[in-house]
Design a protein around this motif. Structure first.
Motif, short mmCIF file in Angstrom:
data_model
loop_
_atom_site.label_atom_id
_atom_site.label_comp_id
_atom_site.label_asym_id
_atom_site.label_seq_id
_atom_site.Cartn_x
_atom_site.Cartn_y
_atom_site.Cartn_z
N VAL A 113 0.83 -1.19 0.00
CA VAL A 113 0.00 0.00 0.00
C VAL A 113 0.87 1.25 0.00
CG1 VAL A 113 -1.87 -1.16 1.24
CG2 VAL A 113 -0.12 0.10 2.52
N THR A 114 0.27 2.38 -0.34
CA THR A 114 0.92 3.67 -0.16
C THR A 114 0.71 4.11 1.28
OG1 THR A 114 0.57 4.30 -2.47
CG2 THR A 114 0.98 6.08 -0.89
N GLN A 115 1.78 4.22 2.03
CA GLN A 115 1.67 4.48 3.47
C GLN A 115 1.46 5.95 3.81
OE1 GLN A 115 4.87 2.56 5.56
NE2 GLN A 115 4.40 0.56 4.70
N SER A 116 1.68 6.83 2.83
CA SER A 116 1.40 8.25 3.02
C SER A 116 0.50 8.70 1.88
CB SER A 116 2.71 9.05 3.03
OG SER A 116 2.44 10.42 3.25
N ALA A 117 -0.75 9.00 2.20
CA ALA A 117 -1.76 9.28 1.18
C ALA A 117 -1.35 10.47 0.30
CB ALA A 117 -3.10 9.56 1.84
N HIS A 118 -1.66 10.37 -0.98
CA HIS A 118 -1.36 11.42 -1.94
C HIS A 118 -2.30 12.61 -1.76
CE1 HIS A 118 1.03 9.12 -5.21
NE2 HIS A 118 1.20 8.53 -4.04
N TYR A 119 -1.92 13.73 -2.36
CA TYR A 119 -2.81 14.89 -2.47
C TYR A 119 -2.84 15.33 -3.92
CZ TYR A 119 -5.05 19.36 -1.86
OH TYR A 119 -5.93 20.41 -1.96
N PRO A 120 -3.99 15.43 -4.54
CA PRO A 120 -5.30 15.07 -3.97
C PRO A 120 -5.43 13.57 -3.76
CG PRO A 120 -5.49 15.53 -6.31
CD PRO A 120 -4.09 15.90 -5.93
N LEU A 121 -6.32 13.19 -2.85
CA LEU A 121 -6.53 11.79 -2.54
C LEU A 121 -6.97 11.00 -3.76
CD1 LEU A 121 -8.48 11.83 0.86
CD2 LEU A 121 -6.20 10.88 0.46
N ARG A 122 -6.43 9.81 -3.90
CA ARG A 122 -6.86 8.91 -4.97
C ARG A 122 -7.88 7.94 -4.37
NH1 ARG A 122 -1.22 6.39 -6.20
NH2 ARG A 122 -1.45 6.21 -3.93
N VAL A 123 -9.13 8.18 -4.66
CA VAL A 123 -10.24 7.41 -4.08
C VAL A 123 -10.79 6.47 -5.15
CG1 VAL A 123 -12.50 7.53 -2.98
CG2 VAL A 123 -10.79 9.32 -2.54
N VAL A 176 -6.07 -0.48 -3.78
CA VAL A 176 -5.46 0.07 -2.56
C VAL A 176 -4.25 -0.78 -2.16
CG1 VAL A 176 -5.81 0.63 -0.13
CG2 VAL A 176 -7.64 1.07 -1.78
N ALA A 177 -4.40 -2.09 -2.24
CA ALA A 177 -3.32 -3.00 -1.84
C ALA A 177 -2.05 -2.76 -2.65
CB ALA A 177 -3.77 -4.45 -1.98
N GLU A 178 -2.17 -2.47 -3.93
CA GLU A 178 -0.99 -2.28 -4.76
C GLU A 178 -0.50 -0.84 -4.80
OE1 GLU A 178 -1.36 -2.85 -9.04
OE2 GLU A 178 -3.54 -2.87 -8.81
N GLY A 179 -1.16 0.04 -4.04
CA GLY A 179 -0.66 1.40 -3.88
C GLY A 179 -1.05 2.38 -4.96
N VAL A 180 -2.00 2.04 -5.84
CA VAL A 180 -2.43 2.98 -6.88
C VAL A 180 -3.66 3.76 -6.46
CG1 VAL A 180 -1.40 1.61 -8.71
CG2 VAL A 180 -3.80 1.28 -8.15
N ALA A 181 -4.25 3.43 -5.31
CA ALA A 181 -5.34 4.20 -4.70
C ALA A 181 -5.05 4.33 -3.22
CB ALA A 181 -6.68 3.53 -4.93
N ASP A 182 -5.52 5.42 -2.63
CA ASP A 182 -5.30 5.67 -1.21
C ASP A 182 -6.44 5.19 -0.34
OD1 ASP A 182 -2.83 7.27 -1.52
OD2 ASP A 182 -4.17 8.70 -2.51
N LEU A 183 -7.66 5.22 -0.88
CA LEU A 183 -8.84 4.99 -0.05
C LEU A 183 -9.97 4.39 -0.87
CD1 LEU A 183 -10.38 5.57 2.68
CD2 LEU A 183 -10.99 7.79 1.69
N TYR A 184 -10.62 3.41 -0.28
CA TYR A 184 -11.87 2.87 -0.83
C TYR A 184 -12.92 2.90 0.27
CZ TYR A 184 -15.30 -0.70 -2.27
OH TYR A 184 -16.46 -1.38 -2.55
N PHE A 210 -17.66 -0.03 5.28
CA PHE A 210 -16.24 -0.17 5.65
C PHE A 210 -15.36 0.78 4.87
CE2 PHE A 210 -17.07 -3.34 2.32
CZ PHE A 210 -16.05 -3.09 1.41
N LEU A 211 -14.10 0.88 5.33
CA LEU A 211 -13.07 1.72 4.73
C LEU A 211 -11.83 0.87 4.46
CD1 LEU A 211 -13.37 4.72 7.22
CD2 LEU A 211 -14.48 4.52 4.99
N VAL A 212 -11.21 1.08 3.32
CA VAL A 212 -9.98 0.39 2.96
C VAL A 212 -8.92 1.45 2.70
CG1 VAL A 212 -8.91 -1.28 1.40
CG2 VAL A 212 -11.38 -1.40 1.84
N PHE A 213 -7.78 1.34 3.36
CA PHE A 213 -6.77 2.40 3.25
C PHE A 213 -5.37 1.86 3.56
CE2 PHE A 213 -8.74 2.43 7.42
CZ PHE A 213 -7.67 2.39 8.29
N GLY A 214 -4.37 2.63 3.14
CA GLY A 214 -2.99 2.27 3.41
C GLY A 214 -2.34 3.17 4.44
N ASP A 215 -2.73 4.44 4.45
CA ASP A 215 -2.14 5.42 5.36
C ASP A 215 -2.80 5.30 6.74
OD1 ASP A 215 -1.19 7.62 6.74
OD2 ASP A 215 -1.48 9.03 5.08
N LYS A 216 -2.08 4.71 7.69
CA LYS A 216 -2.62 4.49 9.03
C LYS A 216 -2.43 5.68 9.95
CE LYS A 216 -1.59 -0.44 8.57
NZ LYS A 216 -0.85 -1.60 9.13
#
Length: 272
Positions: free
Chosen positions: A154-164, A199-207, A253-259
């Protein structure tokens, strides 16, 4: 029945089985198939059933043997399944609506659940020849066609703008409220459990899934997200759990990499 801490000994067999189920799906995908309607008004095709029979037959032959819950099986009473420590949870054709639209965004989902958590997951998109797989403590991987698998994170630091990432087929008013609170974002639409895999492969930040799903929709990809370093939680930040109640419906639910971010705060006041 006890299970090894690392159930990776099943992975090769389950990936091969998911590919075979995908082959059977594609045989029907290329035909003039009919669409039936189930009791819950969701669509059903011969491909759903062909994949179901393939997976059930193959998983039943594995040793040790575990019970199986499939979307296309008759739902067992909770009193019968509540004591299962380990079982297979499968969606033979996740994204039947995408299958009917012939856009390729449908998957075969196979998960092994142990003590209410997914410890192995395989998500195979047959039309794309794309396979994601993971098992507890072994990491998450992506394989395209016959190329060697590669590790994903995952991408551990979310991008800006968020990739949803969101659904092509399911939108709700509550989801619109949630998205309005995020600030600037880019929305990518895709079908089936491929959303979690993005999200798992790091091309999205949030589902954010602010809508109904069943446990077989998420379990396999949940394992992949978890092993890639991400999280799948309810709107209060608690990890999704499986086979804990009579209903097999998930909470929202929410799916994300940036904790480092409290994603649940954007869901304040949304019930599900």
């Amino acid at each position: 029945m006890p299970i090894r801490k690392e159930p990776s000994h099943f992975l090769e067999s389950v990936v091969a089985l998911a590919r075979e189920a995908g082959r059977r799906i594609l045989e029907i995908y290329g035909s003039d198939f009919r669409v039936a309607v189930k009791d819950d008004s969701s669509p059903l095709t011969a491909a759903d059933l062909a994949s179901h029979h393939c997976l059930v037959e193959g998983l039943t032959a594995l040793r040790p043997a575990y019970p199986i819950i499939s979307e296309e099986s008759k739902t067992l009473p909770f009193e019968e399944r509540r004591g299962w420590e380990t079982f297979w949870l499968i969606d033979p054709l996740d994204g039947t609506k995408e299958f009917i639209k012939r856009n390729g965004e449908f998957t075969v989902n196979v998960a092994l659940i142990h003590r209410h958590q997914p410890v192995l997951g395989v998500v195979y998109a047959p039309e794309k020849e794309l396979c994601y797989f993971a098992s507890e403590a072994c990491g998450a991987f992506k394989q395209t066609g016959d190329l060697p698998p590669r590790s994903i994170e995952v991408t551990q630091s979310a991008h800006y703008p968020l990739r949803v990432v969101g659904s092509r087929s399911h939108q709700t008013e509550d989801l619109a409220v949630f998205l309005s609170r995020l600030g600037e974002y880019e929305l990518m639409s895709i079908g089936s459990s491929l959303k979690l895999c993005r999200v798992a492969e790091g091309v999205a930040d949030l589902y954010p899934r602010i809508g109904l799903t069943s446990e077989w929709d998420t379990a396999a990809a949940h394992c992949i997200v978890k092993e890639a370093g991400g999280e799948v939680t309810d709107l209060r930040g608690q990890p999704l759990r499986y086979n804990t109640k009579p209903s097999l419906l998930n909470p929202y639910f929410l799916v994300f990499g940036d904790k480092s971010r409290d994603w649940s705060r954007y869901a304040d006041g949304i019930e599900g």
